[in-house]
Design an enzyme around this catalytic site. Sequence first.
Site, PDB file in Angstrom:
ATOM      1  N   ASN A  95       0.853  -1.188   0.000  1.00 33.64           N
ATOM      2  CA  ASN A  95       0.000   0.000   0.000  1.00 33.64           C
ATOM      3  C   ASN A  95       0.889   1.238   0.000  1.00 33.64           C
ATOM      4  OD1 ASN A  95      -2.427   1.524   0.228  1.00 33.64           O
ATOM      5  ND2 ASN A  95      -2.036   1.806   2.416  1.00 33.64           N
ATOM      6  N   ASP A 104      -3.214   1.172   7.806  1.00 29.91           N
ATOM      7  CA  ASP A 104      -1.968   1.913   7.565  1.00 29.91           C
ATOM      8  C   ASP A 104      -0.847   1.453   8.503  1.00 29.91           C
ATOM      9  OD1 ASP A 104      -3.265   3.356   5.551  1.00 29.91           O
ATOM     10  OD2 ASP A 104      -4.008   4.835   6.981  1.00 29.91           O
ATOM     11  N   SER A 148       4.780   6.992   2.363  1.00 27.30           N
ATOM     12  CA  SER A 148       5.277   5.685   2.821  1.00 27.30           C
ATOM     13  C   SER A 148       4.718   4.587   1.933  1.00 27.30           C
ATOM     14  CB  SER A 148       4.804   5.387   4.253  1.00 27.30           C
ATOM     15  OG  SER A 148       5.188   6.399   5.142  1.00 27.30           O
ATOM     16  N   HIS A 206       0.820   5.285   1.255  1.00 29.39           N
ATOM     17  CA  HIS A 206       0.076   6.170   2.153  1.00 29.39           C
ATOM     18  C   HIS A 206       0.758   7.540   2.171  1.00 29.39           C
ATOM     19  CE1 HIS A 206      -2.579   7.237   5.410  1.00 29.39           C
ATOM     20  NE2 HIS A 206      -1.540   7.778   6.015  1.00 29.39           N
TER      21      HIS A 206
END
Length: 195
Positions: free
Chosen positions: A107, A145, A136, A109
């Site tokens: 992911n 997250d 990030s 972020h």
Amino acid sequence: MNIAVLASGYGSNLQAIIDAIKENRIQACLRVVFSDKKTAFALKRAQDAHVCVVESFSPKEFSSREVFDLKVVELLKREHIDVVILAGYMRILTPVFVKAFENRILNIHPSLLPNFKGAHAIKDAFNAGVKETGVSVHVVDEELDHGFVLAQEVVDIKQEDTLETLEARIHQVEHQLYPKVIDAFLRGQFNQMKK
Ligand code: GRF
């Protein structure tokens, strides 16, 4: 390697990935683009790029988050997906999903995690008056997250910044950083990582 991108919205990170694959900066086949939002612009980008499987179904059509996630997992397994890339996918994955692709979900972020988790990370950093924030890329686990951070890049918040100028700079950094980290991950450069 077969990858899938999951996106809920505009899909600018998806576009950066599509472009990087075309230019051989990511060596992978983007086999699936999935969205939980039928109107997501990301789906149009995927169709324009002739991605093999462009699919969307709405969580409302399912009895629970787990049943929905199982359906998505089924699609990804059927298409022999090795690594799942979240790019603005606005859902927290349930354990059934995370376990099915353990340590193979990434992911991006828009903050320096663990700071400013959640859906309004850029605005929250801007309003907090901090001098720097950033981007990030991390491995996804069952917490929002959270998970092993693979890479971070700092973005300074300048005195003259508005929320819009800061957002634009952060997105620029995202579009550079995510393809690089995805390619490194697919090449096994993070194989020594801790969980
Ligand atoms: C990005 O800021 C990403 O970091 C966050 O959601 C946003 C998605 O933007 N997870 P886009 O849909 O890729 O344009």
